[in-house]
Design a protein around this motif. Structure first.
Motif, mmCIF file in Angstrom:
data_model
loop_
_atom_site.group_PDB
_atom_site.id
_atom_site.type_symbol
_atom_site.label_atom_id
_atom_site.label_comp_id
_atom_site.label_asym_id
_atom_site.label_seq_id
_atom_site.Cartn_x
_atom_site.Cartn_y
_atom_site.Cartn_z
ATOM 1 N N LEU A 11 0.820 -1.210 0.000
ATOM 2 C CA LEU A 11 0.000 0.000 0.000
ATOM 3 C C LEU A 11 0.857 1.266 0.000
ATOM 4 O O LEU A 11 0.565 2.222 -0.724
ATOM 5 N N CYS A 12 1.922 1.263 0.788
ATOM 6 C CA CYS A 12 2.825 2.417 0.812
ATOM 7 C C CYS A 12 3.546 2.573 -0.520
ATOM 8 O O CYS A 12 3.787 3.706 -0.970
ATOM 9 N N ALA A 13 3.888 1.471 -1.171
ATOM 10 C CA ALA A 13 4.536 1.541 -2.482
ATOM 11 C C ALA A 13 3.610 2.197 -3.502
ATOM 12 O O ALA A 13 4.055 3.033 -4.306
ATOM 13 N N ILE A 14 2.347 1.841 -3.457
ATOM 14 C CA ILE A 14 1.372 2.460 -4.370
ATOM 15 C C ILE A 14 1.259 3.953 -4.086
ATOM 16 O O ILE A 14 1.225 4.773 -5.016
ATOM 17 N N LEU A 15 1.230 4.325 -2.823
ATOM 18 C CA LEU A 15 1.183 5.742 -2.459
ATOM 19 C C LEU A 15 2.424 6.476 -2.983
ATOM 20 O O LEU A 15 2.309 7.564 -3.557
ATOM 21 N N MET A 16 3.595 5.880 -2.814
ATOM 22 C CA MET A 16 4.825 6.518 -3.274
ATOM 23 C C MET A 16 4.840 6.696 -4.788
ATOM 24 O O MET A 16 5.261 7.748 -5.293
ATOM 25 N N ILE A 17 4.376 5.699 -5.528
ATOM 26 C CA ILE A 17 4.320 5.812 -6.989
ATOM 27 C C ILE A 17 3.310 6.884 -7.401
ATOM 28 O O ILE A 17 3.558 7.671 -8.327
ATOM 29 N N TYR A 18 2.182 6.953 -6.716
ATOM 30 C CA TYR A 18 1.196 7.999 -7.007
ATOM 31 C C TYR A 18 1.813 9.387 -6.801
ATOM 32 O O TYR A 18 1.684 10.273 -7.656
ATOM 33 N N LEU A 19 2.496 9.564 -5.673
ATOM 34 C CA LEU A 19 3.106 10.865 -5.391
ATOM 35 C C LEU A 19 4.202 11.188 -6.407
ATOM 36 O O LEU A 19 4.337 12.340 -6.831
ATOM 37 N N ALA A 20 4.975 10.192 -6.802
ATOM 38 C CA ALA A 20 6.017 10.396 -7.819
ATOM 39 C C ALA A 20 5.391 10.766 -9.166
ATOM 40 O O ALA A 20 5.910 11.629 -9.886
ATOM 41 N N SER A 21 4.277 10.137 -9.492
ATOM 42 C CA SER A 21 3.636 10.408 -10.784
ATOM 43 C C SER A 21 3.135 11.847 -10.873
ATOM 44 O O SER A 21 3.124 12.432 -11.956
ATOM 45 N N LEU A 76 0.028 -4.824 14.820
ATOM 46 C CA LEU A 76 0.680 -4.531 13.555
ATOM 47 C C LEU A 76 -0.268 -3.788 12.615
ATOM 48 O O LEU A 76 0.120 -2.819 11.954
ATOM 49 N N HIS A 77 -1.527 -4.221 12.588
ATOM 50 C CA HIS A 77 -2.512 -3.538 11.740
ATOM 51 C C HIS A 77 -2.821 -2.134 12.264
ATOM 52 O O HIS A 77 -2.984 -1.201 11.464
ATOM 53 N N ILE A 78 -2.903 -1.976 13.560
ATOM 54 C CA ILE A 78 -3.136 -0.639 14.127
ATOM 55 C C ILE A 78 -2.014 0.305 13.705
ATOM 56 O O ILE A 78 -2.268 1.419 13.230
ATOM 57 N N PHE A 79 -0.775 -0.150 13.872
ATOM 58 C CA PHE A 79 0.363 0.676 13.465
ATOM 59 C C PHE A 79 0.369 0.907 11.957
ATOM 60 O O PHE A 79 0.604 2.030 11.494
ATOM 61 N N GLY A 80 0.110 -0.135 11.185
ATOM 62 C CA GLY A 80 0.130 -0.020 9.729
ATOM 63 C C GLY A 80 -0.936 0.921 9.201
ATOM 64 O O GLY A 80 -0.654 1.781 8.361
ATOM 65 N N ILE A 81 -2.150 0.764 9.697
ATOM 66 C CA ILE A 81 -3.250 1.639 9.260
ATOM 67 C C ILE A 81 -2.981 3.079 9.667
ATOM 68 O O ILE A 81 -3.150 4.003 8.866
ATOM 69 N N ALA A 82 -2.580 3.265 10.919
ATOM 70 C CA ALA A 82 -2.311 4.626 11.405
ATOM 71 C C ALA A 82 -1.222 5.290 10.574
ATOM 72 O O ALA A 82 -1.344 6.462 10.190
ATOM 73 N N PHE A 83 -0.168 4.537 10.280
ATOM 74 C CA PHE A 83 0.923 5.118 9.514
ATOM 75 C C PHE A 83 0.494 5.447 8.085
ATOM 76 O O PHE A 83 0.763 6.542 7.587
ATOM 77 N N LEU A 84 -0.172 4.525 7.429
ATOM 78 C CA LEU A 84 -0.613 4.769 6.056
ATOM 79 C C LEU A 84 -1.548 5.977 5.991
ATOM 80 O O LEU A 84 -1.388 6.865 5.148
ATOM 81 N N LEU A 85 -2.510 6.041 6.889
ATOM 82 C CA LEU A 85 -3.429 7.186 6.911
ATOM 83 C C LEU A 85 -2.699 8.482 7.220
ATOM 84 O O LEU A 85 -3.030 9.539 6.666
ATOM 85 N N SER A 86 -1.698 8.411 8.095
ATOM 86 C CA SER A 86 -0.942 9.619 8.428
ATOM 87 C C SER A 86 -0.179 10.136 7.212
ATOM 88 O O SER A 86 -0.084 11.344 6.991
ATOM 89 N N ARG A 87 0.352 9.227 6.393
ATOM 90 C CA ARG A 87 1.081 9.645 5.193
ATOM 91 C C ARG A 87 0.138 10.258 4.167
ATOM 92 O O ARG A 87 0.482 11.220 3.474
ATOM 93 N N ILE A 88 -1.076 9.707 4.079
ATOM 94 C CA ILE A 88 -2.079 10.276 3.171
ATOM 95 C C ILE A 88 -2.494 11.658 3.656
ATOM 96 O O ILE A 88 -2.576 12.610 2.871
ATOM 97 N N CYS A 89 -2.736 11.789 4.966
ATOM 98 C CA CYS A 89 -3.099 13.092 5.543
ATOM 99 C C CYS A 89 -1.990 14.107 5.324
ATOM 100 O O CYS A 89 -2.257 15.264 4.988
ATOM 101 N N HIS A 90 -0.754 13.684 5.522
ATOM 102 C CA HIS A 90 0.365 14.604 5.337
ATOM 103 C C HIS A 90 0.449 15.068 3.885
ATOM 104 O O HIS A 90 0.610 16.262 3.610
ATOM 105 N N ALA A 91 0.346 14.136 2.956
ATOM 106 C CA ALA A 91 0.426 14.493 1.536
ATOM 107 C C ALA A 91 -0.696 15.457 1.163
ATOM 108 O O ALA A 91 -0.463 16.460 0.464
ATOM 109 N N TYR A 92 -1.895 15.180 1.635
ATOM 110 C CA TYR A 92 -3.028 16.065 1.362
ATOM 111 C C TYR A 92 -2.804 17.438 1.986
ATOM 112 O O TYR A 92 -2.992 18.478 1.340
#
Length: 131
Positions: A11-21, A76-92
């Motif tokens: 999921l983070c890889a997809i986010l990174m490619i989206y941001l790079a694009s 692990l899911h709590i940390f993973g979800i929180a981190f992924l959402l935080s990166r999306i929030c930051h990018a936005y």
């Protein structure tokens, strides 16, 4: 198999490619080969992508070590979800705030830091307990 880390890495890889694009799209449109072309909007896009590149690897490494160390999947899911959402929030937030202050940027950064510090502590405790 490290299924939880694999999920969030993908999921983070997809986010990174989206941001790079977004950077590539802007550079192609403005015919800029490198950098931001002295364009503030593109500079923001470059920084959004760079910030993801700076934070995502360490968070995923910490998540992987915690999973290999036997941390419960729910954590692990709590940390993973929180981190992924935080990166999306930051990018936005960084984009919407045009490089300035924005609540998405603030919360994205804060939650990213909290997840990284929490995972670091979990890994330290697990390592010390295994000694």
């Amino acid at each position: 198999m490290v299924n939880v880390t694999a999920l969030y890495t993908g999921l983070c890889a997809i986010l990174m490619i989206y941001l790079a694009s977004r950077v590539v799209q802007f550079r192609r449109m403005k015919k800029v080969g490198m950098g931001s072309g002295n364009d503030l909007f593109n500079e923001v896009r470059v920084r959004v992508h760079a910030n993801a590149i700076e934070y995502i690897p360490i968070a995923l490494l910490l998540l992987l070590v915690a999973e290999l160390g036997g941390l419960a999947a729910v954590w692990l899911h709590i940390f993973g979800i929180a981190f992924l959402l935080s990166r999306i929030c930051h990018a936005y937030g960084l984009t919407a705030g045009k490089g300035g202050t924005h609540m998405g940027r603030f919360w994205g950064t804060l939650i990213s830091w909290l997840v990284i510090v929490a995972l670091a502590i979990v890994n330290i405790v697990m390592a010390v307990m295994a000694l």
